[in-house]
Design a protein around this motif. Structure first.
Motif, PDB file in Angstrom:
ATOM      1  N   SER A   9      12.049   0.933  19.024  1.00 53.75           N
ATOM      2  CA  SER A   9      11.282   0.058  18.196  1.00 53.75           C
ATOM      3  C   SER A   9      11.821  -1.176  18.064  1.00 53.75           C
ATOM      4  N   LEU A  11      11.604  -3.059  15.731  1.00 51.96           N
ATOM      5  CA  LEU A  11      11.445  -3.371  14.225  1.00 51.96           C
ATOM      6  C   LEU A  11      13.050  -3.656  13.861  1.00 51.96           C
ATOM      7  N   HIS A  34       8.192  -0.366  21.694  1.00 49.09           N
ATOM      8  CA  HIS A  34       7.427   0.175  20.482  1.00 49.09           C
ATOM      9  C   HIS A  34       7.428  -0.941  19.540  1.00 49.09           C
ATOM     10  N   ASP A  36       6.070  -2.379  16.177  1.00 53.15           N
ATOM     11  CA  ASP A  36       5.431  -2.004  14.770  1.00 53.15           C
ATOM     12  C   ASP A  36       4.803  -3.099  14.180  1.00 53.15           C
ATOM     13  N   HIS A  67       2.288  -0.009  17.597  1.00 52.14           N
ATOM     14  CA  HIS A  67       1.641   0.745  16.455  1.00 52.14           C
ATOM     15  C   HIS A  67       1.243  -0.049  15.357  1.00 52.14           C
ATOM     16  N   PRO A 142       5.350   5.633   7.185  1.00 49.30           N
ATOM     17  CA  PRO A 142       5.521   4.406   7.610  1.00 49.30           C
ATOM     18  C   PRO A 142       5.860   3.307   6.870  1.00 49.30           C
ATOM     19  N   ASP A 176       7.910   9.309  15.821  1.00 47.86           N
ATOM     20  CA  ASP A 176       8.350   8.072  15.222  1.00 47.86           C
ATOM     21  C   ASP A 176       8.681   8.297  13.897  1.00 47.86           C
TER      22      ASP A 176
END
Ligand code: DX5
Ligand code: ZN
Length: 219
Positions: A9, A11, A34, A36, A67, A142, A176
């Motif tokens: 990710s 992120l 991934h 985010d 996502h 999340p 995740d």
């Protein structure tokens, strides 16, 4: 044979250097990037939107696994498709129109995913499982990277794997949140095959971190 995929990710990457961060992931043998997307509404945090995805697209061949942690994701599907998303995964909790929104994603020519929060039962997505390429089971709430893995969510991974077999469906099961070289083994044992990891991948040498995740899958 099950295909395992590692989805770091971004992120937890350096936001000023996405181009080189993506290159590092590609060199490390990651399968997906991934991405985010957070809107400050569905989740408290705000990250990046379709414009950032479009800017990254020419610099990477990785599968862009978007996502969307946004309220009413159906309003944003077109812009993420145009930006170069390969998979768009949306929360069942974020829209009253999950069925139509998933149809919209597939009709736009990309893969569709549905995601459930830790407090949401599998039952909530049972009737859309035939419309998706991927189901994401959140293993943290999340909104933020670096949180502790919630082992109680794995029962839903097993439930989904059984349902998939019973109903002769085909979708990947992604997890995740809080994934590292230990928790990845538990998620695999429950039936997951796509593993998102943010802080674990970027906390050290990316090459080495991705490799340790892959090794953990073959232990
Ligand atoms: C959390 C995000 C995750 C996050 C995971 O809301 O959906 O993708 O990046 O971060 P770690 O791996 O640090 O838990
Ligand atoms: Zn995510």
């Amino acid at each position: 044979m099950t295909q395992f995929k590692i989805a770091p990710s971004i992120l937890s990457a350096d936001y000023a250097n996405f181009e080189s961060e993506l290159k590092r992931l590609e060199a490390a043998g990651a399968d997906y990037a991934h991405i985010d997307v957070m809107d400050g509404h569905f989740v408290p945090n705000i990250t990046f939107g379709a414009g950032v995805v479009a800017s990254m697209r020419p610099h990477s061949k990785l599968v862009f696994d978007c996502h969307l942690m946004v309220t009413n994701p159906e309003k944003h599907i077109e812009e993420f498709v145009r930006a170069g998303a390969d998979i768009i995964t949306i929360h069942v909790e974020a829209t009253p129109h999950i069925h139509g929104a998933l149809q919209q994603i597939r009709a736009a020519g990309v893969k569709a995913g549905v995601v459930i929060n830790p407090g949401t039962p599998v039952q909530a997505i049972k009737h859309v499982l035939g419309l998706v390429d991927q189901v994401l089971v959140m293993t943290v709430n999340p909104g933020f990277g670096g949180q502790a893995f919630l082992p109680e969510t794995l029962v839903k991974v097993s439930e989904l794997a059984s349902l998939r077999e019973q109903e002769h469906l085909q979708f990947d099961i992604e997890v995740d949140g809080g994934i590292d070289n230990q928790t990845i083994k538990k998620a695999k044992a429950a039936g997951a095959n796509v593993f998102v990891a943010g802080s674990y991948v970027f906390k050290g040498d990316v090459d080495h971190q991705v490799q340790t995740l892959r090794e953990a899958l073959h232990d």
